[in-house]
Design a protein around this motif. Sequence first.
Motif, short mmCIF file in Angstrom:
data_model
loop_
_atom_site.label_atom_id
_atom_site.label_comp_id
_atom_site.label_asym_id
_atom_site.label_seq_id
_atom_site.Cartn_x
_atom_site.Cartn_y
_atom_site.Cartn_z
N GLN A 68 -25.65 20.11 -41.37
CA GLN A 68 -26.05 19.26 -40.25
C GLN A 68 -25.57 19.85 -38.92
O GLN A 68 -26.28 19.80 -37.93
CB GLN A 68 -25.52 17.84 -40.43
CG GLN A 68 -26.27 17.07 -41.47
CD GLN A 68 -25.65 15.72 -41.77
OE1 GLN A 68 -24.44 15.52 -41.59
NE2 GLN A 68 -26.46 14.79 -42.23
N SER A 69 -24.36 20.40 -38.91
CA SER A 69 -23.87 21.00 -37.67
C SER A 69 -24.64 22.27 -37.33
O SER A 69 -24.86 22.57 -36.16
CB SER A 69 -22.37 21.27 -37.75
OG SER A 69 -22.09 22.29 -38.68
N SER A 70 -25.08 23.02 -38.34
CA SER A 70 -25.89 24.21 -38.10
C SER A 70 -27.27 23.87 -37.57
O SER A 70 -27.89 24.65 -36.87
CB SER A 70 -26.03 25.03 -39.38
OG SER A 70 -24.80 25.57 -39.75
N LEU A 71 -27.76 22.69 -37.93
CA LEU A 71 -29.10 22.25 -37.51
C LEU A 71 -28.99 21.10 -36.52
O LEU A 71 -29.76 20.14 -36.56
CB LEU A 71 -29.92 21.84 -38.74
CG LEU A 71 -30.19 22.95 -39.74
CD1 LEU A 71 -30.79 22.40 -41.02
CD2 LEU A 71 -31.11 24.01 -39.14
N ALA A 72 -28.04 21.21 -35.59
CA ALA A 72 -27.76 20.14 -34.63
C ALA A 72 -28.93 19.85 -33.69
O ALA A 72 -29.01 18.77 -33.12
CB ALA A 72 -26.52 20.47 -33.83
N ASP A 75 -33.22 16.13 -35.35
CA ASP A 75 -32.83 14.73 -35.49
C ASP A 75 -32.13 14.55 -36.84
O ASP A 75 -32.76 14.74 -37.89
CB ASP A 75 -34.07 13.85 -35.40
CG ASP A 75 -33.73 12.37 -35.44
OD1 ASP A 75 -32.55 12.01 -35.63
OD2 ASP A 75 -34.67 11.56 -35.25
N PRO A 76 -30.85 14.19 -36.85
CA PRO A 76 -30.13 14.07 -38.12
C PRO A 76 -30.70 12.98 -39.03
O PRO A 76 -30.53 13.04 -40.24
CB PRO A 76 -28.68 13.75 -37.70
CG PRO A 76 -28.77 13.30 -36.29
CD PRO A 76 -30.01 13.88 -35.71
N HIS A 102 -41.68 18.43 -39.43
CA HIS A 102 -41.86 19.07 -38.12
C HIS A 102 -43.22 18.64 -37.57
O HIS A 102 -44.26 18.88 -38.18
CB HIS A 102 -41.81 20.59 -38.27
CG HIS A 102 -41.94 21.33 -36.99
ND1 HIS A 102 -40.90 21.46 -36.11
CD2 HIS A 102 -42.98 21.97 -36.44
CE1 HIS A 102 -41.30 22.16 -35.07
NE2 HIS A 102 -42.58 22.48 -35.24
N GLU A 103 -43.20 17.99 -36.40
CA GLU A 103 -44.45 17.55 -35.78
C GLU A 103 -45.08 18.70 -35.01
O GLU A 103 -44.43 19.34 -34.19
CB GLU A 103 -44.22 16.37 -34.85
CG GLU A 103 -43.95 15.08 -35.57
CD GLU A 103 -43.91 13.88 -34.65
OE1 GLU A 103 -44.11 14.03 -33.43
OE2 GLU A 103 -43.68 12.78 -35.16
N THR A 104 -46.33 18.95 -35.29
CA THR A 104 -47.06 20.00 -34.58
C THR A 104 -48.00 19.35 -33.58
O THR A 104 -48.49 18.25 -33.80
CB THR A 104 -47.88 20.87 -35.54
OG1 THR A 104 -48.83 20.05 -36.23
CG2 THR A 104 -47.00 21.57 -36.55
#
Length: 132
Positions: A68-72, A75-76, A102-104
């Motif tokens: 989670q910290s790597s992908l801060a 949106d968690p 992921h919204e495109t």
Amino acid sequence: DMKADVYGSVSVGFALVIGFLIAIIGGTVEVGRVLMARNEMNHALARASRMVIMDGSQTESEIVSMMQSSLADYDPDLLDITSSNATVAGVNYVTIDVEFPHETSIPFRSLETVTLRAETSIPIVSSTVTSP
């Protein structure tokens, strides 16, 4: 006047082609955004894998917290990160799975969601080193 006819035909041709060009450029940017997000997920997964390989004593919650910290930037609440332990043929493994919608925003289309997913299984090697 022949010159006015040429300018007029160029303007009509440009008007017909510009929408297509904008769609191509916008689509290329969107594909780049999706690939970048996927690359960031794989990079975070590689970092977590290295952490587990270096010290296999991490708990599942520690692994999830590190991811989670790597992908801060994401949106968690939308990140789905799981870590589980398994034993196969006498070898202990940690499996880490990451999933993110992921919204495109593809030009001339409504927003669509692409689910990005990455998973890895890491063998846990004993960290005991014996000295001679």
